[in-house]
Scaffold this motif. Structure first.
Motif, PDB file in Angstrom:
ATOM      1  N   SER A 114       0.847  -1.183   0.000  1.00 58.26           N
ATOM      2  CA  SER A 114       0.000   0.000   0.000  1.00 58.26           C
ATOM      3  C   SER A 114       0.884   1.235   0.000  1.00 58.26           C
ATOM      4  O   SER A 114       2.000   1.223   0.543  1.00 58.26           O
ATOM      5  CB  SER A 114      -0.937   0.008   1.203  1.00 58.26           C
ATOM      6  N   GLY A 115       0.376   2.286  -0.617  1.00 57.69           N
ATOM      7  CA  GLY A 115       1.125   3.524  -0.689  1.00 57.69           C
ATOM      8  C   GLY A 115       0.594   4.395  -1.801  1.00 57.69           C
ATOM      9  O   GLY A 115      -0.315   4.003  -2.533  1.00 57.69           O
ATOM     10  N   PRO A 116       1.160   5.573  -1.963  1.00 56.19           N
ATOM     11  CA  PRO A 116       0.679   6.495  -2.979  1.00 56.19           C
ATOM     12  C   PRO A 116       1.064   6.039  -4.375  1.00 56.19           C
ATOM     13  O   PRO A 116       2.151   5.488  -4.572  1.00 56.19           O
ATOM     14  CB  PRO A 116       1.375   7.809  -2.629  1.00 56.19           C
ATOM     15  N   GLY A 117       0.226   6.257  -5.327  1.00 53.31           N
ATOM     16  CA  GLY A 117       0.541   5.901  -6.692  1.00 53.31           C
ATOM     17  C   GLY A 117       1.350   6.967  -7.406  1.00 53.31           C
ATOM     18  O   GLY A 117       2.005   6.682  -8.409  1.00 53.31           O
ATOM     19  N   VAL A 132       4.059  10.290  -6.761  1.00 56.31           N
ATOM     20  CA  VAL A 132       4.949  11.035  -5.872  1.00 56.31           C
ATOM     21  C   VAL A 132       5.671  12.101  -6.699  1.00 56.31           C
ATOM     22  O   VAL A 132       6.056  11.838  -7.842  1.00 56.31           O
ATOM     23  CB  VAL A 132       5.979  10.096  -5.209  1.00 56.31           C
ATOM     24  N   LEU A 179       9.185   8.643  -0.938  1.00 55.20           N
ATOM     25  CA  LEU A 179       8.179   7.619  -1.194  1.00 55.20           C
ATOM     26  C   LEU A 179       8.094   6.706   0.019  1.00 55.20           C
ATOM     27  O   LEU A 179       9.130   6.234   0.518  1.00 55.20           O
ATOM     28  CB  LEU A 179       8.585   6.806  -2.419  1.00 55.20           C
ATOM     29  N   THR A 205       2.608  -2.674  -6.565  1.00 53.46           N
ATOM     30  CA  THR A 205       1.910  -1.395  -6.632  1.00 53.46           C
ATOM     31  C   THR A 205       2.684  -0.443  -7.532  1.00 53.46           C
ATOM     32  O   THR A 205       3.904  -0.319  -7.414  1.00 53.46           O
ATOM     33  CB  THR A 205       1.718  -0.792  -5.224  1.00 53.46           C
ATOM     34  N   VAL A 218       4.100   2.887  -8.789  1.00 55.95           N
ATOM     35  CA  VAL A 218       4.461   4.207  -8.278  1.00 55.95           C
ATOM     36  C   VAL A 218       5.033   5.019  -9.419  1.00 55.95           C
ATOM     37  O   VAL A 218       5.965   4.588 -10.093  1.00 55.95           O
ATOM     38  CB  VAL A 218       5.479   4.113  -7.132  1.00 55.95           C
TER      39      VAL A 218
END
Length: 123
Positions: A7-10, A12, A18, A117, A119
């Protein structure tokens, strides 16, 4: 059955940090003999191993990324995390978390990977 989920931001922005988290279910990240890794794959390129945190909390980093990378864990949540600082568009990739097997000082990848995921580093 061990399962991993990143999970995390797509997206940055360049120069930012990140942060990604991997949530593990079906097994404890503190179980002896295992280590937990972050691997990435930039578009059109091969897999790149980034960092690993072992069952006892010891950490190892890719020499090429060591100055910008930090791996940590939260055993209460059965999660481990990656931080990559000063990102550039070259850090755009699919990021995976995965389990590895420790045998002495040797590390070999196990069959348990997250789905990955995407990024993207862009302003």
């Amino acid at each position: 059955q061990v399962q991993l989920q990143e999970s995390g931001p797509g997206l940055v922005k360049p120069s930012q940090t990140l942060s990604l988290t991997c949530t593990v279910s079906g097994g404890s990240i503190s179980t002896s003999g295992y280590a937990w890794t972050w691997i990435r794959q930039p578009p059109g390129k091969g897999l790149e191993w980034m960092a690993v945190i072992a069952f006892d909390g010891s950490t190892y980093y890719s020499p090429s990324l060591k100055s910008r990378t930090s791996i940590s864990r939260d055993t209460s949540k059965n999660q481990f995390s990656l931080q990559l600082s000063s990102v550039t568009p070259e850090d755009t990739a699919v990021y995976y978390c995965a389990r590895a097997v420790l045998a002495g000082v040797a590390l070999s990848m196990d069959d348990y990977w997250g789905q990955g995921t995407q990024v993207t580093v862009s302003s």
